[in-house]
Design an enzyme around this catalytic site. Structure first.
Site: not given
Ligand code: MRU
Length: 372
Positions: A54-56, A97, A223, A264, A274-275
């Site tokens: 995960r993570g862009a 995603r 995270q 993202d 973003n998150k």
């Protein structure tokens, strides 16, 4: 600029090895270090969806390898059929995603490369008789399979350099002694190495700055608590984990020099996806006059979207909220809304840091200049 090499071998997030894609299963960190090998693009899409990786930036590079695997898997005998296989695989990967644009950016980049190559080969094959053309198409497909794998490997390597450049540019914003608040995980695990916002913290630490990071734990998938704290510990960077709701209190009672987050997708007007929880952090930062900085590679900029309202926000399973480590924590049937990301309006963002430099408001104008 010298970068101290602190070994990341213990937890390299993405690797191409022995003809397979190897991913570190981030769902099990920090308790277990488990690597999983992938040989098909369907499995890779599923690994992205289930957040093994995960993570862009990391999912962009992973998807590029996914497409390279789709190329290897294809049994097409003609260039047109090969391209059709790649398109289908690309669509499958991009659907894994929706919010992080790096995923579709990487897939589109490889698909465009393949389409260009096929267009050139098709012209070259015109005029050959049928059997000569069949042999040449087979050779062209074999070469293209190798080209796509080499390109995925190049994106993998480029990601490290991009994050290092970004981290270096950002030092103009970070005092020699700094205390920052960070949200989610944006480090080596969210990219190939270094990462974006955590990359900034890491470069500051490597340059000998006295940097301390408060890490939002980042409900619901934690995270920050699991992954960011793990990275900080590995690099010996002073840090403290806080619950997401504590950031206002921390800003009110301590001297906080900056909030640092990754993202993202950034729309053309500078709105940032973003998150989930990033928007709350940005509003509280503004209330306390704490600068709010967003870090991303230019592949995260989506100049096709006028504003953040057009960014698709991924919603994830209710169980991410109703359960903790498999244990139900809400009454049976509790209604849940679980957006994985939010939009921070550009007005709350003091600067966007990329590998090409720092961008300040007005974003519409300055992002366009940067992309030119
Ligand atoms: O759902 P995740 O863990 O993929 O979300 C990650 C983030 O929101 C990060 O902040 C973002 O991808 C930038 S990572 C360098």
């Amino acid at each position: 600029m010298k970068f101290w090499v602190i070994s990341m071998d213990a937890f390299r997030s993405i690797e191409w090895t022995d003809g397979k894609l190897r991913l570190l299963d981030q769902r099990q960190l920090p308790i277990k270090t488990t690597y999983r090998d992938y040989i098909s693009y369907i499995e890779v899409a599923s690994a992205i969806r289930s957040m093994v990786v995960r993570g862009a930036p990391a999912i962009g590079v992973t998807a590029a390898f996914g497409l390279a695997l789709a190329a290897q898997q294809s049994e097409a005998l003609t260039l047109a059929a090969f391209l059709a296989d790649l398109q289908a695989a690309g669509e499958h990967l991009m659907a894994a995603r929706p919010t992080a644009v790096n995923l579709s950016w990487a897939v589109s980049h490889l698909l465009a490369l393949a389409a260009d190559d096929v267009a050139q080969k098709t012209v070259a094959l015109e005029g050959l008789d049928e059997s000569a053309s069949e042999v040449s198409e087979g050779e062209a497909i074999a070469r293209l399979k190798q080209t796509l794998l080499s390109e995925a490997q190049a994106l993998h390597q480029a990601d490290i350099e991009i994050c290092q450049q970004l981290g270096t540019h950002a030092q103009a914003l970070i005092p020699d002694a700094a205390t920052v608040i960070h949200h989610c995980n944006t480090g080596a695990l969210a990219a190939v190495d270094y990462g974006t916002a955590i990359g900034i913290i890491r470069v500051a630490h490597e340059q000998g700055k006295q940097i301390h990071a408060f890490l939002d734990e980042t409900r619901p998938r934690l995270q920050g608590a699991s992954l960011s704290a793990y990275e900080m510990q590995a690099f010996g960077i002073p840090h403290t984990v806080i619950v997401d709701g504590a950031s206002g209190y921390v800003m009110r009672t301590r001297k906080i020099d900056a909030c640092l987050v990754g993202c993202d997708r950034v729309a053309a007007n500078g709105d940032v996806a973003n998150k989930i929880g990033t928007y709350n952090l940005a509003v509280v930062a503004r209330a306390h006059n704490v600068p709010f900085y967003v870090a991303c590679p230019t592949s995260t900029l989506d100049m096709t979207l006028a504003s953040g309202d057009e960014i698709e926000i991924e919603e994830r399973a209710a169980t991410e909220i109703t359960h903790v480590k498999g244990q139900q924590i809400t009454p049976d049937g509790t209604p849940v809304f679980n957006p994985a990301f939010d939009i921070t309006p550009a007005e709350y963002v003091n600067a966007i840091v990329t590998e090409k430099g720092i961008v300040y408001p007005p974003y519409q104008e300055n992002l366009e200049k940067l992309m030119r």
